[in-house]
Design a protein around this motif. Structure first.
Motif, PDB file in Angstrom:
ATOM      1  N   VAL A  18      -7.537  10.483  -4.924  1.00  8.88           N
ATOM      2  CA  VAL A  18      -8.388   9.249  -4.149  1.00  8.88           C
ATOM      3  C   VAL A  18      -7.841   8.096  -3.982  1.00  8.88           C
ATOM      4  N   CYS A  19      -7.261   7.594  -5.053  1.00 12.01           N
ATOM      5  CA  CYS A  19      -6.415   6.282  -4.835  1.00 12.01           C
ATOM      6  C   CYS A  19      -5.187   6.194  -4.214  1.00 12.01           C
ATOM      7  N   ARG A  25      -3.801   5.019   3.381  1.00 14.69           N
ATOM      8  CA  ARG A  25      -4.413   4.702   4.626  1.00 14.69           C
ATOM      9  C   ARG A  25      -4.603   3.175   4.908  1.00 14.69           C
ATOM     10  N   ALA A  26      -4.312   2.300   3.911  1.00 17.77           N
ATOM     11  CA  ALA A  26      -4.587   0.760   3.979  1.00 17.77           C
ATOM     12  C   ALA A  26      -3.167   0.615   4.407  1.00 17.77           C
ATOM     13  N   CYS A  46     -10.873  11.780   1.302  1.00 14.72           N
ATOM     14  CA  CYS A  46     -10.756  11.047   0.113  1.00 14.72           C
ATOM     15  C   CYS A  46     -10.454   9.446   0.097  1.00 14.72           C
ATOM     16  N   SER A  47      -9.884   8.977   1.260  1.00 13.43           N
ATOM     17  CA  SER A  47      -9.275   7.823   1.732  1.00 13.43           C
ATOM     18  C   SER A  47     -10.937   6.929   1.747  1.00 13.43           C
ATOM     19  N   ARG A  48     -11.780   7.658   2.585  1.00 15.03           N
ATOM     20  CA  ARG A  48     -13.091   7.253   2.911  1.00 15.03           C
ATOM     21  C   ARG A  48     -13.806   6.851   1.508  1.00 15.03           C
ATOM     22  N   ILE A  49     -13.766   8.009   0.499  1.00 19.86           N
ATOM     23  CA  ILE A  49     -14.460   7.722  -0.609  1.00 19.86           C
ATOM     24  C   ILE A  49     -13.859   6.635  -1.215  1.00 19.86           C
ATOM     25  N   VAL A  57     -14.840   3.464  -7.964  1.00 19.79           N
ATOM     26  CA  VAL A  57     -13.466   4.046  -8.279  1.00 19.79           C
ATOM     27  C   VAL A  57     -12.793   3.204  -9.249  1.00 19.79           C
ATOM     28  N   ALA A  58     -12.752   1.895  -8.953  1.00 15.42           N
ATOM     29  CA  ALA A  58     -12.104   0.907 -10.030  1.00 15.42           C
ATOM     30  C   ALA A  58     -12.710   1.123 -11.503  1.00 15.42           C
TER      31      ALA A  58
END
Length: 71
Positions: A18-19, A25-26, A46-49, A57-58
């Motif tokens: 996910v990270c 994507r960024a 996963c990028s949207r999540i 997530v952090a």
């Protein structure tokens, strides 16, 4: 024992995936955004999540890092 058979290792792999998708994507949004369906859509999802749930997530990343340092 592989990472898929150990539950904590599986969670770590999913968290890292996910990270990684969120960072990709960024960095290059056109690479992830062009495929929103099918197997390649998994990267977009996963990028949207990672974007929408970034505080959670952090927090999971920090918790997993502490767990790895302790064990």
């Amino acid at each position: 024992q592989t990472a898929l058979l150990n539950f904590s290792s599986l969670l770590l792999c999913i968290l890292l995936f996910v990270c990684t998708c969120t960072y990709a994507r960024a960095t290059a949004p056109g690479l992830i955004d062009r495929n929103k369906e099918g197997f390649s859509g998994l990267f977009w999802k996963c990028s949207r999540i990672g974007e929408r749930l970034s505080p959670y997530v952090a927090l999971c990343c920090v918790a997993m890092g502490v767990k790895i340092l302790i064990s």
